[in-house]
Design an enzyme around this catalytic site. Structure first.
Site, PDB file in Angstrom:
ATOM      1  N   HIS A  58       0.864  -1.188   0.000  1.00  0.00           N
ATOM      2  CA  HIS A  58       0.000   0.000   0.000  1.00  0.00           C
ATOM      3  C   HIS A  58       0.896   1.233   0.000  1.00  0.00           C
ATOM      4  O   HIS A  58       0.705   2.130  -0.799  1.00  0.00           O
ATOM      5  CB  HIS A  58      -0.936  -0.023   1.217  1.00  0.00           C
ATOM      6  N   GLU A 122       0.591   7.979  -3.574  1.00  0.00           N
ATOM      7  CA  GLU A 122       1.497   7.547  -2.501  1.00  0.00           C
ATOM      8  C   GLU A 122       2.755   8.412  -2.466  1.00  0.00           C
ATOM      9  O   GLU A 122       3.258   8.758  -1.394  1.00  0.00           O
ATOM     10  CB  GLU A 122       1.851   6.057  -2.671  1.00  0.00           C
ATOM     11  N   HIS A 126       3.063  10.625   0.828  1.00  0.00           N
ATOM     12  CA  HIS A 126       4.042  10.050   1.767  1.00  0.00           C
ATOM     13  C   HIS A 126       5.483  10.179   1.266  1.00  0.00           C
ATOM     14  O   HIS A 126       6.378  10.498   2.032  1.00  0.00           O
ATOM     15  CB  HIS A 126       3.726   8.574   2.006  1.00  0.00           C
TER      16      HIS A 126
END
Ligand code: AMP
Length: 233
Positions: A58, A122, A126
């Site tokens: 993920h 992502e 992040h």
């Protein structure tokens, strides 16, 4: 005027240092596709090709050991995110990783038919806080997954996907903790029949994104009951 390389370093260093994000560890998060797909939301596969029955990445998420008050807004924050809006995802920077990404970091969302939007999200949320460049960030996450094969670790402990069986969530955590040296966080979700099942595994990883570390916070057990399903995929 010729600026010597050393003077440039002196001039630029404070700016380079100022842009580093302060955080304590990474969560390397993997999800079980069977538990994503058997919910009421269902799932879709890129190119309509069903992936292998294996955990999928993920994300690799920078995290704080303890939540902190956040600057001007005074809201508490438990992790940094969206650290650099101008540093957008560029597929050309990770073209050598594409087939590895497709195999190990594929989307299961029905909103898009390829994984690029997932990877872009992502990275923006992040990756821009990771203090790594795009290539190093995605490579670190791929390498970590390859280093500890969760599907194999569970199998070796007799924890196999099944439509009937349930497993003690503690034995799932222990199996991974013994194999990696660090007890992970476990997140559960519910299938369409409202049964609780193993959904995501959160492994605590050092700031280089390479090695397991003891989880600084109490490992989460998000929405799990003592006994959980581990559904076939
Ligand atoms: P994402 O798909 O990366 O946007 O994350 C999905 C969900 O995971 C978010 O909506 C949050 O609830 C949670 N989440 C995101 N980042 C973190 C983090 N660093 N630590 C723990 N949970 C997170």
């Amino acid at each position: 005027m010729r600026l010597h390389y050393c003077s440039l370093t002196v001039v630029l260093l404070p700016f380079l240092l100022a842009s580093a994000t302060d955080f304590d560890f990474f969560y390397h998060v993997q999800k079980w596709p069977g538990s994503f797909c058997d919910t009421t939301g269902g799932c879709c596969f890129p190119g309509n090709v069903k992936p292998a029955a294996d955990f999928g990445i993920h994300g690799l998420w920078p995290n704080y050991a303890a939540c902190r008050p956040a600057g001007e807004t005074n809201r508490t924050r438990c992790w940094p995110d969206f650290c650099n809006a101008t540093n957008t995802f560029a597929p050309s920077l990770i073209s050598d990783l594409k087939s590895d990404m497709d195999r190990n970091w594929g989307t299961l969302s029905c909103r898009s038919n390829d994984s690029t939007a997932f990877w872009s999200h992502e990275w923006s949320r992040h990756g821009t806080c990771s203090n790594m460049d795009q290539h190093a960030y995605f490579l670190a996450a791929l390498r970590y997954k390859a280093r500890f094969n969760l599907t194999r670790i569970l199998l070796d402990s007799g924890i196999v996907p099944s439509e009937e069986r349930t497993y003690c969530v503690g034995s799932i955590r222990d199996a991974i903790g013994e194999a990696t040296g660090s007890a992970p966080g476990i997140e559960c979700n519910r299938n369409a029949r409202n049964e609780t099942q193993l959904y995501q595994v959160y492994q605590c990883v050092d700031l280089a994104g390479t090695g397991p570390i003891p989880c600084p916070a109490v490992p989460m057990q998000g929405r799990c009951t003592d006994q959980v399903k581990f559904p076939a995929f």
